[in-house]
Design a protein around this motif. Structure first.
Motif, mmCIF file in Angstrom:
data_model
loop_
_atom_site.group_PDB
_atom_site.id
_atom_site.type_symbol
_atom_site.label_atom_id
_atom_site.label_comp_id
_atom_site.label_asym_id
_atom_site.label_seq_id
_atom_site.Cartn_x
_atom_site.Cartn_y
_atom_site.Cartn_z
ATOM 1 N N ILE A 193 -2.631 22.407 -12.915
ATOM 2 C CA ILE A 193 -2.622 20.947 -12.951
ATOM 3 C C ILE A 193 -3.967 20.376 -13.382
ATOM 4 C CG2 ILE A 193 -0.708 20.617 -11.352
ATOM 5 C CD1 ILE A 193 -2.649 20.359 -9.085
ATOM 6 N N LYS A 194 -3.923 19.169 -13.887
ATOM 7 C CA LYS A 194 -5.106 18.492 -14.383
ATOM 8 C C LYS A 194 -6.015 18.086 -13.219
ATOM 9 C CE LYS A 194 -2.614 16.664 -18.397
ATOM 10 N NZ LYS A 194 -2.072 15.443 -19.060
ATOM 11 N N PRO A 195 -7.308 17.984 -13.478
ATOM 12 C CA PRO A 195 -8.229 17.602 -12.397
ATOM 13 C C PRO A 195 -7.865 16.280 -11.733
ATOM 14 C CG PRO A 195 -9.464 18.486 -14.236
ATOM 15 C CD PRO A 195 -8.043 18.369 -14.705
ATOM 16 N N TRP A 196 -7.382 15.287 -12.495
ATOM 17 C CA TRP A 196 -7.056 14.012 -11.867
ATOM 18 C C TRP A 196 -5.893 14.131 -10.900
ATOM 19 C CZ3 TRP A 196 -2.188 12.208 -12.527
ATOM 20 C CH2 TRP A 196 -1.509 12.406 -13.733
ATOM 21 N N VAL A 197 -5.023 15.118 -11.095
ATOM 22 C CA VAL A 197 -3.930 15.329 -10.145
ATOM 23 C C VAL A 197 -4.488 15.818 -8.807
ATOM 24 C CG1 VAL A 197 -1.788 16.573 -9.679
ATOM 25 C CG2 VAL A 197 -2.335 15.854 -12.020
ATOM 26 N N VAL A 198 -5.442 16.753 -8.881
ATOM 27 C CA VAL A 198 -6.096 17.225 -7.658
ATOM 28 C C VAL A 198 -6.817 16.067 -6.977
ATOM 29 C CG1 VAL A 198 -7.755 18.851 -6.693
ATOM 30 C CG2 VAL A 198 -6.377 19.517 -8.673
ATOM 31 N N LEU A 199 -7.503 15.256 -7.774
ATOM 32 C CA LEU A 199 -8.240 14.119 -7.231
ATOM 33 C C LEU A 199 -7.315 13.151 -6.514
ATOM 34 C CD1 LEU A 199 -10.852 12.438 -6.991
ATOM 35 C CD2 LEU A 199 -10.303 11.479 -9.241
ATOM 36 N N THR A 200 -6.193 12.788 -7.143
ATOM 37 C CA THR A 200 -5.270 11.852 -6.508
ATOM 38 C C THR A 200 -4.671 12.440 -5.240
ATOM 39 O OG1 THR A 200 -3.413 12.579 -7.890
ATOM 40 C CG2 THR A 200 -4.693 10.695 -8.659
ATOM 41 N N THR A 201 -4.436 13.732 -5.241
ATOM 42 C CA THR A 201 -3.862 14.378 -4.060
ATOM 43 C C THR A 201 -4.846 14.367 -2.898
ATOM 44 O OG1 THR A 201 -2.497 15.828 -5.449
ATOM 45 C CG2 THR A 201 -2.841 16.508 -3.163
ATOM 46 N N LEU A 202 -6.073 14.813 -3.152
ATOM 47 C CA LEU A 202 -7.065 14.893 -2.079
ATOM 48 C C LEU A 202 -7.549 13.526 -1.634
ATOM 49 C CD1 LEU A 202 -9.235 17.920 -3.299
ATOM 50 C CD2 LEU A 202 -7.268 17.920 -1.738
ATOM 51 N N SER A 203 -7.346 12.503 -2.451
ATOM 52 C CA SER A 203 -7.816 11.165 -2.126
ATOM 53 C C SER A 203 -6.770 10.339 -1.381
ATOM 54 C CB SER A 203 -8.220 10.424 -3.405
ATOM 55 O OG SER A 203 -9.297 11.075 -4.040
ATOM 56 N N THR A 204 -5.696 10.974 -0.945
ATOM 57 C CA THR A 204 -4.648 10.263 -0.216
ATOM 58 C C THR A 204 -4.304 11.022 1.056
ATOM 59 O OG1 THR A 204 -2.899 11.410 -1.443
ATOM 60 C CG2 THR A 204 -3.654 9.305 -2.316
ATOM 61 N N PRO A 205 -3.781 10.303 2.057
ATOM 62 C CA PRO A 205 -3.386 10.991 3.292
ATOM 63 C C PRO A 205 -2.245 11.958 3.032
ATOM 64 C CG PRO A 205 -3.476 8.605 3.592
ATOM 65 C CD PRO A 205 -3.564 8.847 2.122
ATOM 66 N N ARG A 206 -2.152 12.974 3.852
ATOM 67 C CA ARG A 206 -1.037 13.898 3.745
ATOM 68 C C ARG A 206 0.254 13.191 4.143
ATOM 69 N NH1 ARG A 206 -3.745 19.388 6.436
ATOM 70 N NH2 ARG A 206 -5.672 19.292 5.192
ATOM 71 N N SER A 207 1.322 13.515 3.424
ATOM 72 C CA SER A 207 2.610 12.883 3.687
ATOM 73 C C SER A 207 3.130 13.274 5.067
ATOM 74 C CB SER A 207 3.621 13.302 2.614
ATOM 75 O OG SER A 207 4.907 12.829 2.933
ATOM 76 N N ARG A 208 3.740 12.281 5.731
ATOM 77 C CA ARG A 208 4.389 12.533 7.018
ATOM 78 C C ARG A 208 5.857 12.899 6.829
ATOM 79 N NH1 ARG A 208 1.523 9.559 11.290
ATOM 80 N NH2 ARG A 208 -0.350 8.623 10.397
ATOM 81 N N GLY A 209 6.327 12.860 5.593
ATOM 82 C CA GLY A 209 7.719 13.177 5.304
ATOM 83 C C GLY A 209 8.640 11.972 5.316
ATOM 84 N N ASP A 210 8.082 10.779 5.538
ATOM 85 C CA ASP A 210 8.896 9.567 5.542
ATOM 86 C C ASP A 210 8.794 8.873 4.186
ATOM 87 O OD1 ASP A 210 9.587 9.918 8.259
ATOM 88 O OD2 ASP A 210 7.692 8.983 8.885
ATOM 89 N N GLU A 211 9.553 7.794 4.014
ATOM 90 C CA GLU A 211 9.509 7.037 2.775
ATOM 91 C C GLU A 211 8.269 6.147 2.742
ATOM 92 O OE1 GLU A 211 13.141 4.822 2.313
ATOM 93 O OE2 GLU A 211 13.999 6.399 1.063
ATOM 94 N N ILE A 212 7.612 6.097 1.583
ATOM 95 C CA ILE A 212 6.517 5.149 1.432
ATOM 96 C C ILE A 212 7.082 3.734 1.379
ATOM 97 C CG2 ILE A 212 5.028 6.799 0.242
ATOM 98 C CD1 ILE A 212 5.694 5.253 -2.359
ATOM 99 N N ILE B 128 0.890 -1.152 0.000
ATOM 100 C CA ILE B 128 0.000 0.000 0.000
ATOM 101 C C ILE B 128 0.927 1.199 0.000
ATOM 102 C CG2 ILE B 128 -0.262 -0.007 2.523
ATOM 103 C CD1 ILE B 128 -3.147 1.025 2.075
ATOM 104 N N HIS B 129 0.772 2.061 -0.957
ATOM 105 C CA HIS B 129 1.768 3.085 -1.228
ATOM 106 C C HIS B 129 1.619 4.228 -0.226
ATOM 107 C CE1 HIS B 129 2.336 0.747 -4.833
ATOM 108 N NE2 HIS B 129 1.093 0.973 -5.198
ATOM 109 N N SER B 130 2.142 4.009 0.971
ATOM 110 C CA SER B 130 1.946 4.954 2.070
ATOM 111 C C SER B 130 3.212 5.068 2.908
ATOM 112 C CB SER B 130 0.779 4.493 2.945
ATOM 113 O OG SER B 130 0.700 5.250 4.128
ATOM 114 N N ASP B 131 3.373 6.241 3.550
ATOM 115 C CA ASP B 131 4.494 6.395 4.477
ATOM 116 C C ASP B 131 4.039 6.282 5.932
ATOM 117 O OD1 ASP B 131 3.166 8.793 4.863
ATOM 118 O OD2 ASP B 131 4.897 10.081 4.507
#
Length: 291
Positions: A128-147, A49-52
């Motif tokens: 930026i394209k709408p799908w970029v906004v969508l992908t950004t808002l649809s994911t948790p904010r980065s904690r600054g660590d590596e995914i 799961i692509h998360s940090d």
């Protein structure tokens, strides 16, 4: 424009991992799967799961052992600087267009306010394209660590493993670029309307992932993530998951013949009749859950 290419790359990958695969078996369980065939050395398939989030990006011992014992590391797309630059450029609207052209004033202002929470100034949002906004808002904010994917990649690279990608950035971006603009806008507005619910969605997804319950991941993604109407959403998921699975399996053939590959892809590429586990078994390979 100071778009953060790596952040966008991570968010696109996370959205891909969250999209439903459909048709999961009733009790599909496991993130790490051993693949045995004609090769003398087994390969391993690991669902990420692509998360940090720290609950996710610490490697369990069975995963670490399988990776360390492998000869090569295979990922969806090699996370190099060239890929990040390519994605950044592909994420931008043509010079003559602005996001304002596709949203009413209220939706645009809500978008700008929401994206500010992710560190994006309005000047960047407008380009930026709408799908970029969508992908950004649809994911948790980065904690600054590596995914998790980068944790695996860094370890594999440090151990001198051969690194291979299954897809190109252009192939992955094409899936989102092909979404009709009206569907992109509908999905974006739906996300704006449900921002207050997303934290619970993410926590539910993490819980299902940490319990290694692929079936539950499918159910949650189907329940919470929408792209316009249902028919449009199912068509998108066919392209985003099923068609990519077939391409991945085809490109895995060389690695599987070599043996000793550690293959890391989004967890929801694994389950279901069109998932990687079923497709590999259909080729006569033995695929067994390890963890």
């Amino acid at each position: 424009m100071a778009l953060r290419g790596r952040d966008m790359f991570i968010r696109w990958l996370l959205l891909a991992a969250m999209c439903f695969a459909g048709g999961a078996a009733a009790t599909e369980q496991g993130l790490l799967w051993r693949i045995d065939g004609d090769a003398g050395k087994p390969s391993y398939l690991f669902g990420t799961i692509h998360s940090d989030d720290p609950r996710v990006n610490r490697l369990p011992q069975p995963v670490q052992a399988a990776l360390d014992g492998s000869d090569s590391y295979v990922m969806e797309v090699v996370l190099d600087e060239a890929a990040i630059v390519e994605l950044t450029l592909a994420s931008m609207l043509p010079p003559e267009q602005s996001l304002k052209d596709f949203l009413d004033e209220s939706a645009y202002r809500r978008t700008v306010a929401a994206m500010a929470g992710y560190g994006y100034p309005e000047a960047a949002v407008a380009r930026i394209k709408p799908w970029v906004v969508l992908t950004t808002l649809s994911t948790p904010r980065s904690r600054g660590d590596e995914i998790l994917d980068l944790v695996l990649f860094t370890r594999a690279d440090g151990l001198g493993k051969r690194i291979h990608g299954l897809e190109t950035v252009a192939e992955q971006v094409a899936v989102l670029d092909q979404i009709p603009m009206e569907d992109q806008i509908a999905a974006l507005k739906d996300t704006l309307d449900h921002l207050d619910q997303l934290e619970k969605v993410f926590n539910d997804l993490y819980d299902a992932y940490l319990s290694r319950n692929l079936t539950r991941l499918v159910e949650l993604s189907d329940e919470h993530l929408h792209f316009g109407d249902r028919e449009a959403g199912e068509a998108l998921m066919t392209r985003l998951i099923d068609e990519r699975n077939r391409r991945m399996v085809e490109r895995l053939q060389k690695r599987l013949r070599e043996g000793g590959a550690f293959i890391a892809v989004g967890a929801l590429h694994l389950p279901g009749e069109a998932g990687l586990i079923a497709l590999l078994r259909a080729q006569g390979l033995k695929v067994t859950a390890v963890y």
